[in-house]
Structure formats: C-alpha cells, structure tokens
Design an enzyme around this catalytic site. Sequence first.
Site, short mmCIF file in Angstrom:
data_model
loop_
_atom_site.label_atom_id
_atom_site.label_comp_id
_atom_site.label_asym_id
_atom_site.label_seq_id
_atom_site.Cartn_x
_atom_site.Cartn_y
_atom_site.Cartn_z
N ASP A 34 56.53 13.23 68.24
CA ASP A 34 55.07 13.38 68.24
C ASP A 34 54.58 13.83 66.85
OD1 ASP A 34 55.91 16.00 68.30
OD2 ASP A 34 54.71 16.59 70.04
N ASP A 70 59.46 11.70 72.49
CA ASP A 70 58.91 13.04 72.73
C ASP A 70 57.91 13.05 73.88
OD1 ASP A 70 59.86 15.10 71.16
OD2 ASP A 70 58.52 14.68 69.47
N LYS A 110 62.51 14.02 74.86
CA LYS A 110 62.67 15.35 74.26
C LYS A 110 61.46 16.18 74.64
CE LYS A 110 62.18 16.17 69.64
NZ LYS A 110 61.02 17.08 69.62
N GLU A 129 59.72 20.29 74.10
CA GLU A 129 59.79 21.56 73.38
C GLU A 129 59.95 22.69 74.38
OE1 GLU A 129 56.70 22.07 70.45
OE2 GLU A 129 57.14 20.13 69.53
N GLU A 159 64.77 23.81 65.13
CA GLU A 159 63.85 23.58 64.00
C GLU A 159 63.54 24.89 63.28
OE1 GLU A 159 60.49 21.05 64.72
OE2 GLU A 159 59.57 21.54 62.79
O1 KIV Z 1 58.17 15.18 66.41
C1 KIV Z 1 59.17 15.16 65.68
O2 KIV Z 1 59.31 14.34 64.78
C2 KIV Z 1 60.20 16.15 65.95
C3 KIV Z 1 61.29 16.28 64.92
C4 KIV Z 1 60.76 16.90 63.71
C5 KIV Z 1 62.47 16.99 65.45
O3 KIV Z 1 60.16 16.83 66.91
#
Ligand code: KIV
Length: 268
Positions: free
Chosen positions: A50, A89, A119, A121, A184
């Site tokens: 994202d 994401d 993915k 968070e 991160e």
């Molecule tokens: O959104 C993204 O690109 C990420 C990476 C920086 C890990 O979450």
Amino acid sequence: MSKSKRKKMTVPRFVAKKAAGEKITMLTAYDYAMAQLLDNAGVDSILVGDSMGMVVQGHSTTIPVTLDEMIYHGRMVTRGVKNALVIVDLPFPTNHLGIEATIAAAGRVLKETECTAVKLEGGQEQAKVIAALVSAGIPVMAHTGLRPQSVHTMGGYKVQRDEEVLLQDALSAEAAGAFGIVLECIPRGIAKTVSEKLTIPTIGIGAGADCDGQVLVINDLIGLTTGYVPSFVKPFANVGENIQQAVSNWSDEVRAGSFPDDDHSFAD
Ligand code: KIV
C-alpha cells in the site's frame, strides 16, 4: 540459476529458505511492466504494497488507499509474474473491521487478483485475525515495527525500539500461523534477536542485515522516488534522472524537427 530452471515460489518454499540459510528477496511492484521486470530478474517475492498510495498516487501516507485500488493493482502485477510469490497488502483499516469482514476482504483479494497471500500490519493484537485468515486458507504475512497505517498513533515514521513489544508481536504472529513477518525500521540487534527466535522468515526494511530477507520499495531501489528517501535506502540505479534526460532529449529533437526522421517514419 537459469530462468527456465526457476521454480514457482510457493509459501512452503518461501518458508523453507530460512532453514536452508538462503536470504529472501522481496520488492514492491504496482503494475504489469514492473512486475514482469522484477520476476525476470529472479526476485523471490513481489509485494503489492500500500506504499502505492505514496509512490504512485502521491499521497503523504498509505491511509487513503482503498481495497478496490489494491485489487486493481494486484491484478496488474499477477499478470506479469510467472515465478515470484505475489503478496498483496490489506489496506487501512480492513483488518480492524472484524474477523468476518477481514476474511471477506482478503478472500476478494485472493479471488480477484490471483495472488498467493496477503500482508497485514500488526502482531499481538492481530493474532486472532491472522489465525482466522490462515484457517480460511489465506496465507498471511504480518508486519511489525514501524506500521505506516498507524503513523498518527506512532507520532510519525519513527524507528521502533521496544524490544519486548517487538518480540511479542513477532512471536504472536508466528503462533497465529503467519508464514513470514516484515520488520520495519527497528534496530539491527533487535531484528537479529527476533529473527533467531522465529522459525518463520523475517523480512527487513530498515532492520539491518540479520533478517532472513530484505524488502524495499522498488521506486527507492531504482532511484525513481521524488521527495523524501529514507536513510536505510541505497539506490542501485538512477532511473528518475534517466527518464528526465530521455524526455528532455526527445523534446529537443521534436522542437528542432529532427524527430521523427526517415528511419522512424513510414515510406510513401
Ligand atoms: O507497503 C509497502 O510497500 C510495505 C513495505 C515497505 C514492506 O509494506
């Protein structure tokens, strides 16, 4: 390894790389052309991050990005990929809307983009959500340390240094069934400890060399970022400058009437 010999990256192969002591490479991509280039270059995994909200859409945070936009970009990326593991994401605040809503959203992502995993968070406080997604057959990568979707709660894009919290987040995500975890912006020593305590791979960004793999935003890696570039980024190319130079050369030739010449025109 030659391109033809490369096997499609699956979740079990991705996880097995840690036990084999093989570092994992992951980069973001947001469209077909870039995804094809990264896949041809042999990257293990492509993240439709994202971060797209910042580097493609020009927002100052990732918060405005919608689920439909992630799906739109995810579809472009999977069309360009033969071998890499594609992860998409879940955008803010999808995974905070309750377990059923999160499964519905992640299910849409898998069905409509044909990616392999999502993915999200979070660590400890997302353990139930991660477990529910995994039991629904949706592989999950967790993301702890600096969580850009919580930028306002965290008071900015800051290095996260609470070792106990970072360790608990990682252990909870692993226990809930996550197959990997992004770390991160955390100190290198903490990332090393976390990586040693987990059996699933850690993928670092601003977390030092002791993670099991590394991820970067592709625009940062190739020098296509306008504006702020984090200090942990090392540009490996200068594509932004190359593009500006090419456009300027083309404009000069058009204005001078020297392009298109006969070699680039159709004869009568
Ligand atoms: O959104 C993204 O690109 C990420 C990476 C920086 C890990 O979450």
